[in-house]
Design a protein around this motif. Structure first.
Motif, mmCIF file in Angstrom:
data_model
loop_
_atom_site.group_PDB
_atom_site.id
_atom_site.type_symbol
_atom_site.label_atom_id
_atom_site.label_comp_id
_atom_site.label_asym_id
_atom_site.label_seq_id
_atom_site.Cartn_x
_atom_site.Cartn_y
_atom_site.Cartn_z
ATOM 1 N N SER A 56 0.832 -1.209 0.000
ATOM 2 C CA SER A 56 0.000 0.000 0.000
ATOM 3 C C SER A 56 0.857 1.246 0.000
ATOM 4 O O SER A 56 2.017 1.197 0.406
ATOM 5 N N PRO A 57 0.278 2.366 -0.439
ATOM 6 C CA PRO A 57 0.944 3.644 -0.182
ATOM 7 C C PRO A 57 1.163 3.829 1.319
ATOM 8 O O PRO A 57 0.492 3.187 2.133
ATOM 9 N N LEU A 58 2.053 4.716 1.653
ATOM 10 C CA LEU A 58 2.461 4.868 3.050
ATOM 11 C C LEU A 58 1.474 5.788 3.785
ATOM 12 O O LEU A 58 1.756 6.949 4.031
ATOM 13 N N ALA A 59 0.307 5.235 4.105
ATOM 14 C CA ALA A 59 -0.745 6.047 4.722
ATOM 15 C C ALA A 59 -1.680 5.111 5.483
ATOM 16 O O ALA A 59 -2.450 4.377 4.879
ATOM 17 N N GLU A 60 -1.601 5.159 6.801
ATOM 18 C CA GLU A 60 -2.326 4.171 7.607
ATOM 19 C C GLU A 60 -3.834 4.347 7.527
ATOM 20 O O GLU A 60 -4.589 3.366 7.476
ATOM 21 N N SER A 61 -4.315 5.593 7.536
ATOM 22 C CA SER A 61 -5.761 5.781 7.427
ATOM 23 C C SER A 61 -6.235 5.244 6.076
ATOM 24 O O SER A 61 -7.303 4.631 5.973
ATOM 25 N N GLY A 62 -5.423 5.461 5.060
ATOM 26 C CA GLY A 62 -5.751 4.941 3.737
ATOM 27 C C GLY A 62 -5.809 3.424 3.702
ATOM 28 O O GLY A 62 -6.675 2.829 3.057
ATOM 29 N N ILE A 63 -4.907 2.788 4.417
ATOM 30 C CA ILE A 63 -4.894 1.320 4.442
ATOM 31 C C ILE A 63 -6.186 0.804 5.071
ATOM 32 O O ILE A 63 -6.888 -0.037 4.504
ATOM 33 N N VAL A 64 -6.510 1.322 6.240
ATOM 34 C CA VAL A 64 -7.699 0.821 6.939
ATOM 35 C C VAL A 64 -8.975 1.276 6.216
ATOM 36 O O VAL A 64 -9.931 0.511 6.078
ATOM 37 N N GLY A 65 -8.978 2.513 5.735
ATOM 38 C CA GLY A 65 -10.168 3.031 5.052
ATOM 39 C C GLY A 65 -10.480 2.270 3.772
ATOM 40 O O GLY A 65 -11.642 1.965 3.489
ATOM 41 N N THR A 66 -9.459 1.951 2.995
ATOM 42 C CA THR A 66 -9.736 1.168 1.782
ATOM 43 C C THR A 66 -10.109 -0.264 2.141
ATOM 44 O O THR A 66 -10.909 -0.889 1.444
ATOM 45 N N ALA A 67 -9.568 -0.762 3.250
ATOM 46 C CA ALA A 67 -9.957 -2.110 3.681
ATOM 47 C C ALA A 67 -11.451 -2.160 4.027
ATOM 48 O O ALA A 67 -12.105 -3.184 3.807
ATOM 49 N N VAL A 68 -11.973 -1.047 4.541
ATOM 50 C CA VAL A 68 -13.421 -0.986 4.813
ATOM 51 C C VAL A 68 -14.200 -1.208 3.513
ATOM 52 O O VAL A 68 -15.145 -2.003 3.452
ATOM 53 N N GLY A 69 -13.780 -0.511 2.465
ATOM 54 C CA GLY A 69 -14.460 -0.662 1.178
ATOM 55 C C GLY A 69 -14.318 -2.064 0.611
ATOM 56 O O GLY A 69 -15.260 -2.614 0.045
ATOM 57 N N LEU A 70 -13.122 -2.634 0.765
ATOM 58 C CA LEU A 70 -12.918 -4.008 0.295
ATOM 59 C C LEU A 70 -13.817 -4.974 1.055
ATOM 60 O O LEU A 70 -14.392 -5.898 0.471
ATOM 61 N N ALA A 71 -13.957 -4.760 2.355
ATOM 62 C CA ALA A 71 -14.835 -5.625 3.149
ATOM 63 C C ALA A 71 -16.284 -5.471 2.685
ATOM 64 O O ALA A 71 -17.033 -6.448 2.603
ATOM 65 N N MET A 72 -16.668 -4.238 2.358
ATOM 66 C CA MET A 72 -18.045 -4.025 1.878
ATOM 67 C C MET A 72 -18.278 -4.733 0.544
ATOM 68 O O MET A 72 -19.406 -5.093 0.214
ATOM 69 N N ARG A 73 -17.219 -4.902 -0.211
ATOM 70 C CA ARG A 73 -17.328 -5.571 -1.502
ATOM 71 C C ARG A 73 -17.240 -7.102 -1.340
ATOM 72 O O ARG A 73 -17.298 -7.840 -2.324
ATOM 73 N N GLY A 74 -17.074 -7.585 -0.115
ATOM 74 C CA GLY A 74 -17.083 -9.033 0.112
ATOM 75 C C GLY A 74 -15.729 -9.649 0.371
ATOM 76 O O GLY A 74 -15.607 -10.869 0.466
ATOM 77 N N TYR A 75 -14.695 -8.802 0.509
ATOM 78 C CA TYR A 75 -13.363 -9.335 0.788
ATOM 79 C C TYR A 75 -13.119 -9.390 2.294
ATOM 80 O O TYR A 75 -13.866 -8.817 3.078
ATOM 81 N N ARG A 76 -12.084 -10.122 2.671
ATOM 82 C CA ARG A 76 -11.688 -10.225 4.081
ATOM 83 C C ARG A 76 -10.259 -9.710 4.202
ATOM 84 O O ARG A 76 -9.304 -10.483 4.155
ATOM 85 N N PRO A 77 -10.108 -8.397 4.328
ATOM 86 C CA PRO A 77 -8.756 -7.840 4.375
ATOM 87 C C PRO A 77 -8.059 -8.075 5.715
ATOM 88 O O PRO A 77 -8.677 -7.950 6.777
ATOM 89 N N VAL A 78 -6.793 -8.421 5.620
ATOM 90 C CA VAL A 78 -5.924 -8.506 6.792
ATOM 91 C C VAL A 78 -4.895 -7.407 6.616
ATOM 92 O O VAL A 78 -4.037 -7.488 5.737
ATOM 93 N N VAL A 79 -5.016 -6.334 7.384
ATOM 94 C CA VAL A 79 -4.106 -5.208 7.184
ATOM 95 C C VAL A 79 -3.007 -5.237 8.233
ATOM 96 O O VAL A 79 -3.240 -5.623 9.378
#
Lengths: 325, 394
Positions: A56-79
């Motif tokens: 990921s780009p070097l941005a922690e809020s971005g990592i977790v925030g995009t993981a939220v969207g991925l989870a909404m799309r049906g993925y299981r992100p491990v950040v």
């Protein structure tokens, strides 16, 4: 059976979780080619590809925030948050979004996400690399918080956290990553994720620990036994929810409890444990619940961290004080 | 010009002097003037491929949509004034931006709104009564995001832009980008405002979207005011120009022009679906009402400004165009008015009928897998409530 360090066990657990479910993704800073700064994701990108192991780009809020969207799309992100002290830029996304979406949506938006955080000190690091932020997350409804202490738990708990439909803040004692090896039976039936476990039986006092302090307490109990004091050690494993039944059972027998964590004592997990034990074991207690932890200062420079952190002697000192009542 | 202190040439460090925040200029995409005249634009057209009658039908549809969501907004504001809602975030003046953007969507596209996208919700088919629950305090967003591909309202400014990018990354991984199948290829829209453009999350969303070439459209309704703070407090260059720094196209469209907004969004969404990556669309508009019903804009802006923007009203210009060109008759306009009245009634009745939650319900939705300690807390509180007389216990 395979002999593994905690780092290898977490790696093997992640690998198995990714094999079991194609929706599992790993993302974070340097998790790909490098395999993470602690090598926990070593080799995963090579085997599962860049679409599933995402640098990921070097941005922690971005990592977790995009993981939220991925989870909404049906993925299981491990950040992966690279170090405990770097989680705060993501604090809003974790506390206001990840923790609340299931609740706000009346259960329509589950958040099957794991937020892995190497935590705790003792590695001689520069500032922001040795912190214990667990209370901040355990204080947040909607999150589940666990801490592993050994390779066997690392292997199973990471898989269970990935399989959980709730968001799990997964704390890994970084000092233990490459410390001790243990036999991991990949065919065993593991304990459930949210249970605490007695790791050493004893009758005179109960030590409550998790993550890096389990080893400290175990060593303290071994030393105390030489003086005829039998200390029961409980590895809490789950910090939110807490699994209090084994704690109540133990303290009802021993009448004494000492909580040991690296985090600052003030308003830490120890305060909650002391309150609950007092409420439920009041007539069994022979002494007030004592706490041993990091002092209420910022984490100190590395040259004094071993004196600042709870160690065997400070644990035994607290044991002596509780036994003196 | 040289620095007096050390002789360094600070004159080399000038900003581009042409960056006027309010100069509409040739960069503003406009297809329908405030007076209701159609104008051409070099890059964007509305209604390409439509017959004259089909085009008129679409524009009549936009008029109807905008009139109805304005009524929805007026009604909700009235409900707040009557104490039926705790708060309402008004969209007055932003109808064209929202309807233009909303009607450019395909069913498979997904929208991440702020808390003001009532017009987009309307286009997505969300029951307007469900929008009231959050503001009445009976829920925190009751609609099913998956039912209409419309996410929950997000109050923390800008947080949803990252969710949109993540969702778009999921779309990529599902292989729903660039296949050429119009029913499969999917775009995601991140809504936000001029105030949100200052947030770290929004800027991180730009970075992630650019880095992964995510199929997302950043749709910024620049309504000139972040509560009391004018756009000058957020930026020194027109917002759409920021996109260039992140490495994707930025467009400024007249957000009070439904035809232009629709045309620009159609292009941006298709670009995303085709796998060409993100676009930043700045819809230049105006918040004619207050920030929310608790706000008092007379404390920080001149009524002259509002009067100027009233001349650019997004609905009046469409009505003028349709009327002048004989594309509507009085019967159509009367019918829309009646429909608006009926919608107002339905909102009032629906609002009154929204069931209050029970306090014990709050324990059940915190986790997908309920914890024993929370179940115990609930049981303990239920037992406590049972010690009261039934009418007091609720």
């Amino acid at each position: 059976m395979t002999t593994m360090t905690l780092a290898k066990a977490l790696n093997a657990g992640l690998r198995r979780a990714m094999e079991d479910d194609p929706k599992v993704l790993v993302m974070g800073e340097d998790v790909g080619k490098l395999g993470g700064v602690f090598r926990i994701t070593d080799g995963l990108q090579k085997d599962f590809g860049e679409e599933r192991v995402i640098d990921s780009p070097l941005a922690e809020s971005g990592i977790v925030g995009t993981a939220v969207g991925l989870a909404m799309r049906g993925y299981r992100p491990v950040v992966e948050i690279q170090f405990d002290g770097f989680v705060y830029p993501a604090y809003d996304q974790i506390v206001s979004q990840v923790a609340k979406l299931h609740f706000r949506s009346g259960g329509k938006i589950p958040m099957p996400m794991v937020i892995r955080i190497p935590f705790g000190g003792g590695i001689g690091a520069v500032e922001h690399h040795s912190e214990s932020p667990e209370a901040q997350f355990a204080h947040t409804p909607g999150l589940k918080v666990v801490a592993c202490s050994n390779p066997v738990d690392g292997y199973w708990m990471i898989q269970q956290a990935v399989a959980s439909d709730d968001p799990v803040v997964f704390l890994e004692p970084k000092r233990q990553y490459h410390a001790d090896k243990a036999e991991v039976d990949e065919d065993a039936v593991p304990d459930p994720l949210h249970v605490s476990r007695v790791v050493r039986a004893g009758e005179h006092a109960t030590l409550l620990a998790y993550g890096p302090t389990v080893k400290v307490c175990y060593a303290a109990a071994t030393a105390a036994a030489e003086e005829g004091k039998e200390l029961e050690v409980i590895d809490l494993r789950t910090l939110s929810p807490l699994d209090m039944a084994p704690v109540y059972d133990s303290v009802s027998r021993t009448g004494r409890a000492v909580v040991v964590h690296e985090a600052h004592v003030n308003l830490g997990l120890g305060a909650e444990l002391a309150a609950r034990v007092t409420e439920r074991c009041f007539y069994s207690l022979q002494a007030p619940v004592l706490r041993v932890g990091g002092f209420d200062t910022p984490y100190p420079p590395a040259r004094v961290e071993e004196e600042w952190l709870p160690d065997l002697d400070r644990v035994l000192d607290a044991v002596d004080r509780t036994l003196a009542y | 010009m040289s620095s007096a202190v050390d002789g360094a040439d600070t004159g080399a460090l000038t900003t581009d002097p042409t960056t006027d925040l309010h100069e509409a200029g040739p960069e503003l995409v406009q297809l329908l003037t405030p007076e209701g005249e159609r104008v051409d634009h070099a890059r964007f057209t509305f209604g390409a491929g439509l017959s004259a009658e089909e085009e008129a039908e679409r524009i009549r549809g936009f008029y109807r949509d905008m009139a109805l969501v304005r009524r929805l907004d007026v009604e909700a504001t009235a409900l707040q004034r009557h104490g039926e809602l705790g708060l309402w975030a008004q969209l007055l003046g932003q109808e064209a931006a929202q309807i233009g953007a909303g009607r450019a969507l395909r069913p498979q596209d997904f929208v991440f709104p702020t808390y003001r996208e009532h017009g987009v919700a309307w286009c997505r088919g969300v029951d307007p009564v469900e929008l009231l629950g959050l503001f009445r305090g009976v829920d925190q967003g009751a609609w099913d995001p998956k039912a209409n591909n419309f996410g929950l309202y997000t109050i923390v400014i800008g947080a949803q832009t990252l969710h949109a990018v993540g969702y778009a990354m999921g779309v990529q991984r599902d292989g729903h980008v660039g296949t050429g199948d119009p029913e499969r290829d999917t775009a995601v829209v991140a809504h936000f405002g001029d105030g949100a453009s200052s947030q770290g999350d929004v800027n991180e969303a730009f970075v992630f979207a650019a880095s992964y070439n995510a199929p997302v459209v950043f749709f910024c309704q620049n309504n000139q005011w972040a509560i009391s703070e004018p756009i000058e407090r957020q930026t020194r260059i027109p917002l759409y120009q920021r996109a260039k720094g992140f490495g994707f196209p930025g467009v400024r469209v007249d957000g009070n022009d439904v035809l232009a907004t629709h045309a620009v969004m159609e292009a941006a969404l298709q670009r995303a679906r085709d796998g060409q990556g993100p676009t930043f669309v700045e819809a230049y508009t105006y918040r004619m009402g207050a920030h929310t019903t608790t706000d008092d804009p007379t404390r920080y802006r001149l009524s002259d400004e509002l009067e100027q923007w009233k001349l650019k009203d997004p609905i009046e210009r469409v009505k003028a165009y349709l009327t002048r060109n004989g594309l509507v008759d009085q019967a159509f306009l009367a019918e829309v008015d009646e429909e608006a009245e009926a919608l107002g009634r339905r909102l009032r009745e629906g609002c009154h009928a929204l069931p209050d939650p029970h306090v014990l319900d709050v324990f059940d939705q915190v986790y997908a897998e309920q914890t024993e300690e929370l179940a115990e807390q609930k049981a303990g509180y239920a037992a406590y409530l049972d010690t009261f007389e039934p009418e007091a216990a609720r």
